[in-house]
Scaffold this motif. Structure first.
Motif, PDB file in Angstrom:
ATOM      1  N   THR A 265     -48.423  22.843  56.032  1.00 18.40           N
ATOM      2  CA  THR A 265     -49.256  21.818  55.383  1.00 18.40           C
ATOM      3  C   THR A 265     -48.595  20.448  55.540  1.00 18.40           C
ATOM      4  OG1 THR A 265     -50.138  23.396  53.784  1.00 18.40           O
ATOM      5  CG2 THR A 265     -50.198  21.068  53.156  1.00 18.40           C
ATOM      6  N   ASP A 266     -49.392  19.447  55.926  1.00 21.12           N
ATOM      7  CA  ASP A 266     -48.886  18.074  56.054  1.00 21.12           C
ATOM      8  C   ASP A 266     -49.036  17.294  54.756  1.00 21.12           C
ATOM      9  OD1 ASP A 266     -48.216  18.165  58.896  1.00 21.12           O
ATOM     10  OD2 ASP A 266     -50.377  18.206  59.254  1.00 21.12           O
ATOM     11  N   VAL A 267     -50.196  17.459  54.086  1.00 25.79           N
ATOM     12  CA  VAL A 267     -50.481  16.719  52.854  1.00 25.79           C
ATOM     13  C   VAL A 267     -50.929  17.705  51.788  1.00 25.79           C
ATOM     14  CG1 VAL A 267     -51.897  14.936  51.769  1.00 25.79           C
ATOM     15  CG2 VAL A 267     -51.171  14.663  54.149  1.00 25.79           C
ATOM     16  N   LEU A 268     -50.216  17.703  50.661  1.00 25.69           N
ATOM     17  CA  LEU A 268     -50.529  18.595  49.551  1.00 25.69           C
ATOM     18  C   LEU A 268     -51.090  17.777  48.394  1.00 25.69           C
ATOM     19  CD1 LEU A 268     -50.393  21.383  48.192  1.00 25.69           C
ATOM     20  CD2 LEU A 268     -48.037  20.806  47.512  1.00 25.69           C
ATOM     21  N   LEU A 269     -52.297  18.146  47.942  1.00 27.25           N
ATOM     22  CA  LEU A 269     -52.940  17.483  46.806  1.00 27.25           C
ATOM     23  C   LEU A 269     -52.939  18.446  45.621  1.00 27.25           C
ATOM     24  CD1 LEU A 269     -56.030  16.184  48.766  1.00 27.25           C
ATOM     25  CD2 LEU A 269     -54.163  14.781  47.928  1.00 27.25           C
ATOM     26  N   THR A 270     -52.295  18.056  44.528  1.00 29.50           N
ATOM     27  CA  THR A 270     -52.298  18.864  43.313  1.00 29.50           C
ATOM     28  C   THR A 270     -52.501  17.943  42.128  1.00 29.50           C
ATOM     29  OG1 THR A 270     -49.938  18.729  42.803  1.00 29.50           O
ATOM     30  CG2 THR A 270     -50.641  20.494  44.321  1.00 29.50           C
ATOM     31  N   HIS A 271     -52.752  18.547  40.985  1.00 25.16           N
ATOM     32  CA  HIS A 271     -52.896  17.760  39.765  1.00 25.16           C
ATOM     33  C   HIS A 271     -51.600  17.764  38.964  1.00 25.16           C
ATOM     34  CE1 HIS A 271     -55.488  15.479  37.186  1.00 25.16           C
ATOM     35  NE2 HIS A 271     -55.070  16.155  36.138  1.00 25.16           N
ATOM     36  N   ASN A 272     -50.591  18.440  39.475  1.00 26.02           N
ATOM     37  CA  ASN A 272     -49.271  18.478  38.857  1.00 26.02           C
ATOM     38  C   ASN A 272     -48.323  17.584  39.635  1.00 26.02           C
ATOM     39  OD1 ASN A 272     -49.351  20.243  36.658  1.00 26.02           O
ATOM     40  ND2 ASN A 272     -49.175  22.029  37.972  1.00 26.02           N
ATOM     41  N   PRO A 273     -47.304  17.051  38.972  1.00 30.45           N
ATOM     42  CA  PRO A 273     -46.253  16.364  39.719  1.00 30.45           C
ATOM     43  C   PRO A 273     -45.416  17.388  40.464  1.00 30.45           C
ATOM     44  CG  PRO A 273     -45.665  16.478  37.402  1.00 30.45           C
ATOM     45  CD  PRO A 273     -47.071  17.022  37.531  1.00 30.45           C
ATOM     46  N   PRO A 274     -44.603  16.951  41.429  1.00 28.60           N
ATOM     47  CA  PRO A 274     -43.746  17.896  42.146  1.00 28.60           C
ATOM     48  C   PRO A 274     -42.860  18.679  41.180  1.00 28.60           C
ATOM     49  CG  PRO A 274     -43.677  15.726  43.167  1.00 28.60           C
ATOM     50  CD  PRO A 274     -44.435  15.575  41.877  1.00 28.60           C
ATOM     51  N   GLY A 275     -42.467  19.877  41.558  1.00 29.70           N
ATOM     52  CA  GLY A 275     -41.622  20.715  40.732  1.00 29.70           C
ATOM     53  C   GLY A 275     -40.375  19.979  40.249  1.00 29.70           C
ATOM     54  N   GLY A 276     -40.053  20.174  38.975  1.00 29.25           N
ATOM     55  CA  GLY A 276     -38.891  19.540  38.409  1.00 29.25           C
ATOM     56  C   GLY A 276     -39.155  18.168  37.815  1.00 29.25           C
ATOM     57  N   HIS A 277     -40.369  17.672  37.961  1.00 24.21           N
ATOM     58  CA  HIS A 277     -40.738  16.360  37.415  1.00 24.21           C
ATOM     59  C   HIS A 277     -41.792  16.554  36.332  1.00 24.21           C
ATOM     60  CE1 HIS A 277     -39.024  15.513  41.321  1.00 24.21           C
ATOM     61  NE2 HIS A 277     -38.749  14.302  40.883  1.00 24.21           N
TER      62      HIS A 277
END
Length: 99
Positions: A86-98
């Motif tokens: 995957t080149d671009v990941l769209l989520t509704h969460n911030p990256p893990g650990g943030h």
């Protein structure tokens, strides 16, 4: 708005109440009813290839009592679906650990 952009890549979020009870095709059909959607890519645990760029989208989030809420276990299952390339990941969460 679509006329301003060559492509639109969208996901839902925790305020899209009720959409989490629908199948992806139902949401896509609702979006399509607004007119030409040839450049609209709705993603929910799915991907799209746009001009050679691989997008993946998922609305699952850690909120409670909101749309697309998911337990840590379910989120882990969903994140495991994300392709390695995957080149671009769209989520509704911030990256893990943030937060």
């Amino acid at each position: 708005m679509r006329a301003k952009f060559e492509h639109l890549v969208v996901i839902c979020g925790n305020h899209e109440m009720g959409y989490d009870q629908l199948e992806n095709i139902q949401i896509q059909n609702m979006l399509s009813s607004a007119g030409n959607t040839s450049n609209l890519h709705f993603l929910q645990d799915s991907g799209a290839l746009v001009k050679g760029i691989k997008f993946w989208g998922s609305a699952w989030n850690r909120s409670t009592a909101m749309a697309w809420s998911a337990s840590p276990e379910l989120r882990t299952q969903k994140w495991e679906l994300i392709p390695e390339d995957t080149d671009v990941l769209l989520t509704h969460n911030p990256p893990g650990g943030h937060s």
